[in-house]
Design an enzyme around this catalytic site. Structure first.
Site, PDB file in Angstrom:
ATOM      1  N   VAL A 188       5.063  28.557 -38.013  1.00 28.11           N
ATOM      2  CA  VAL A 188       4.718  29.708 -38.864  1.00 28.11           C
ATOM      3  C   VAL A 188       5.182  29.523 -40.310  1.00 28.11           C
ATOM      4  CG1 VAL A 188       4.640  31.408 -36.984  1.00 28.11           C
ATOM      5  CG2 VAL A 188       6.808  31.027 -38.205  1.00 28.11           C
ATOM      6  N   SER A 215      14.608  43.716 -35.787  1.00 31.30           N
ATOM      7  CA  SER A 215      15.882  43.726 -35.040  1.00 31.30           C
ATOM      8  C   SER A 215      16.728  44.876 -35.579  1.00 31.30           C
ATOM      9  CB  SER A 215      16.598  42.395 -35.299  1.00 31.30           C
ATOM     10  OG  SER A 215      17.933  42.432 -34.854  1.00 31.30           O
ATOM     11  N   TYR A 257      20.081  36.044 -41.130  1.00 34.23           N
ATOM     12  CA  TYR A 257      19.194  36.703 -40.154  1.00 34.23           C
ATOM     13  C   TYR A 257      18.957  38.153 -40.574  1.00 34.23           C
ATOM     14  CZ  TYR A 257      17.568  38.096 -35.432  1.00 34.23           C
ATOM     15  OH  TYR A 257      16.849  38.566 -34.360  1.00 34.23           O
TER      16      TYR A 257
HETATM   17  N1  LIG Z   1      17.122  38.094 -28.228  1.00 34.56           N
HETATM   18  C1  LIG Z   1      17.684  39.061 -28.947  1.00 34.56           C
HETATM   19  O1  LIG Z   1      18.862  39.448 -28.736  1.00 34.56           O
HETATM   20  C2  LIG Z   1      16.900  39.757 -30.022  1.00 34.56           C
HETATM   21  C3  LIG Z   1      17.400  40.962 -30.543  1.00 34.56           C
HETATM   22  C4  LIG Z   1      16.678  41.621 -31.539  1.00 34.56           C
HETATM   23  C5  LIG Z   1      15.506  41.096 -31.986  1.00 34.56           C
HETATM   24  N2  LIG Z   1      15.041  39.910 -31.464  1.00 34.56           N
HETATM   25  C6  LIG Z   1      13.795  39.402 -31.987  1.00 34.56           C
HETATM   26  O2  LIG Z   1      12.863  39.323 -30.922  1.00 34.56           O
HETATM   27  C7  LIG Z   1      11.900  38.303 -31.227  1.00 34.56           C
HETATM   28  C8  LIG Z   1      11.738  37.387 -30.026  1.00 34.56           C
HETATM   29  O3  LIG Z   1      12.961  36.693 -29.857  1.00 34.56           O
HETATM   30  P1  LIG Z   1      13.423  36.073 -28.474  1.00 34.56           P
HETATM   31  O4  LIG Z   1      14.723  36.698 -28.176  1.00 34.56           O
HETATM   32  O5  LIG Z   1      12.334  36.100 -27.497  1.00 34.56           O
HETATM   33  O6  LIG Z   1      13.726  34.577 -28.979  1.00 34.56           O
HETATM   34  P2  LIG Z   1      13.458  33.137 -28.320  1.00 34.56           P
HETATM   35  O7  LIG Z   1      13.503  33.230 -26.846  1.00 34.56           O
HETATM   36  O8  LIG Z   1      14.385  32.206 -29.009  1.00 34.56           O
HETATM   37  O9  LIG Z   1      11.951  32.841 -28.771  1.00 34.56           O
HETATM   38  C9  LIG Z   1      11.653  32.634 -30.121  1.00 34.56           C
HETATM   39  C10 LIG Z   1      10.236  32.134 -30.221  1.00 34.56           C
HETATM   40  O10 LIG Z   1       9.938  31.874 -31.604  1.00 34.56           O
HETATM   41  C11 LIG Z   1       9.335  30.592 -31.707  1.00 34.56           C
HETATM   42  N3  LIG Z   1       9.566  30.058 -33.041  1.00 34.56           N
HETATM   43  C12 LIG Z   1      10.743  29.902 -33.682  1.00 34.56           C
HETATM   44  N4  LIG Z   1      10.553  29.335 -34.881  1.00 34.56           N
HETATM   45  C13 LIG Z   1       9.218  29.136 -35.008  1.00 34.56           C
HETATM   46  C14 LIG Z   1       8.401  28.581 -36.014  1.00 34.56           C
HETATM   47  N5  LIG Z   1       8.910  28.118 -37.168  1.00 34.56           N
HETATM   48  N6  LIG Z   1       7.061  28.532 -35.813  1.00 34.56           N
HETATM   49  C15 LIG Z   1       6.525  29.001 -34.656  1.00 34.56           C
HETATM   50  N7  LIG Z   1       7.253  29.532 -33.670  1.00 34.56           N
HETATM   51  C16 LIG Z   1       8.587  29.594 -33.836  1.00 34.56           C
HETATM   52  C17 LIG Z   1       9.971  29.794 -30.576  1.00 34.56           C
HETATM   53  O11 LIG Z   1       9.168  28.734 -30.161  1.00 34.56           O
HETATM   54  P3  LIG Z   1       9.305  27.192 -30.611  1.00 34.56           P
HETATM   55  O12 LIG Z   1      10.759  26.868 -30.667  1.00 34.56           O
HETATM   56  O13 LIG Z   1       8.547  26.510 -29.542  1.00 34.56           O
HETATM   57  O14 LIG Z   1       8.638  27.117 -31.935  1.00 34.56           O
HETATM   58  C18 LIG Z   1      10.023  30.833 -29.479  1.00 34.56           C
HETATM   59  O15 LIG Z   1       8.779  30.889 -28.818  1.00 34.56           O
HETATM   60  C19 LIG Z   1      12.430  37.591 -32.480  1.00 34.56           C
HETATM   61  O16 LIG Z   1      11.777  38.114 -33.613  1.00 34.56           O
HETATM   62  C20 LIG Z   1      13.882  37.978 -32.525  1.00 34.56           C
HETATM   63  O17 LIG Z   1      14.429  37.953 -33.823  1.00 34.56           O
HETATM   64  C21 LIG Z   1      15.700  39.241 -30.481  1.00 34.56           C
END
Ligand SMILES: NC(=O)c1ccc[n+]([C@@H]2O[C@H](COP(=O)([O-])OP(=O)(O)OC[C@H]3O[C@@H](n4cnc5c(N)ncnc54)[C@H](OP(=O)(O)O)[C@@H]3O)[C@@H](O)[C@H]2O)c1
Length: 242
Positions: free
Chosen positions: A63, A141, A154
């Protein structure tokens, strides 16, 4: 006529993967974007094996690359169907004092989370605006509505997403396009790696929000009438008060 498509960034694991499976199980076609080609192909294969009524179409793309994003959206529109929904979900995090963070990590966080969201949105709007139709859901978030020590870059990226969405929501009302932002606290996903990037909260990550809860929320937003705007939803587990 081509079937409308939902484009999800960050679909190779965590919330994005769970959302892709849910939407495909509801019969929606899903363009699943992330960098990990193998994981996306495995996800698409799982959709086929489970005979989900919707198709999951994998797109290995970063992205942070605006030209690649524009091309990817064009391919989805030309070959699969109009993007009716964009879910900006891709993100990276590093839990570290700001002064100790490398500039490479700082750039990776801001470029992926904020600029990546802006690039995807820009590419998709070129198609949504002429159609006067579309929905955008941003996964920000609680780090987008408050400061968290150890997550300065972040927080900057996630606050940026909220400000971007606030302005965009107003701009897009006349174009009949809705923008909603979800601001969750901790979610039990691979974002938190016990070795490289452990969850900094006081409880086990398994006691926080489950990905399916965020998926439910996105599905709820997508089912709401067009004349109502859900601007921002903040939610967090009770063991992580914000
Ligand atoms: N987990 C938490 O505690 C939490 C809390 C609040 C908000 N969030 C938000 O929720 C959303 C989903 O997070 P998650 O917890 O599911 O995280 P995750 O399991 O680490 O998944 C993150 C996803 O983003 C992709 N990604 C990262 N950098 C990228 C790039 N440059 N281009 C394309 N894809 C990219 C990763 O795939 P690849 O590595 O294959 O590219 C992966 O599919 C995020 O926006 C995160 O900030 C998470």
């Amino acid at each position: 006529m081509k079937t409308p498509t939902t484009l999800i960034t960050g679909a190779s694991r965590g919330v994005g993967e769970a959302l892709a499976l849910r939407l495909a199980s509801e019969g929606r076609n899903v363009a699943a974007l992330a960098r990990s080609k193998d994981k996306l192909e495995a996800l698409a294969a799982r959709g086929r094996e489970e005979a989900l009524p919707g198709t999951i179409i994998p797109f290995a793309v970063d992205v942070r690359e605006p030209a690649a994003m524009t091309e990817c959206v064009k391919q989805v529109e030309d070959c699969h169907g109009p993007v009716e929904v964009l879910v900006n979900n891709a993100a990276v995090v590093q839990n570290i004092p700001f002064a100790e963070q490398s500039l490479e990590q700082l750039d990776a966080i801001v470029d992926s989370n904020l600029k990546g969201t802006m690039y995807c949105t820009h590419a998709v709007l070129q198609h949504m605006i002429p159609r006067r139709s579309g929905r955008i859901v941003n996964i920000s978030s609680v780090a987008g509505v408050r400061g968290i020590a150890g997550q300065a870059s972040y927080c900057a990226s996630k606050h940026g997403m909220v400000g971007f969405a606030d302005a965009l929501t107003q701009e897009l009302v006349p174009h009949n396009i809705q923008v909603a932002t979800i601001c969750p606290g901790a979610i039990d996903t691979p974002l938190w790696d016990p070795e490289k990037n452990p969850y900094p909260g006081e409880v086990d990550i398994s006691e926080t929000i489950q990905p399916g809860e965020i998926v439910d929320l996105v599905c709820y937003l997508l089912s709401q009438p067009e004349h109502t705007t859900f601007k921002r939803i903040v939610l967090f587990p009770h063991n992580e008060w914000h």
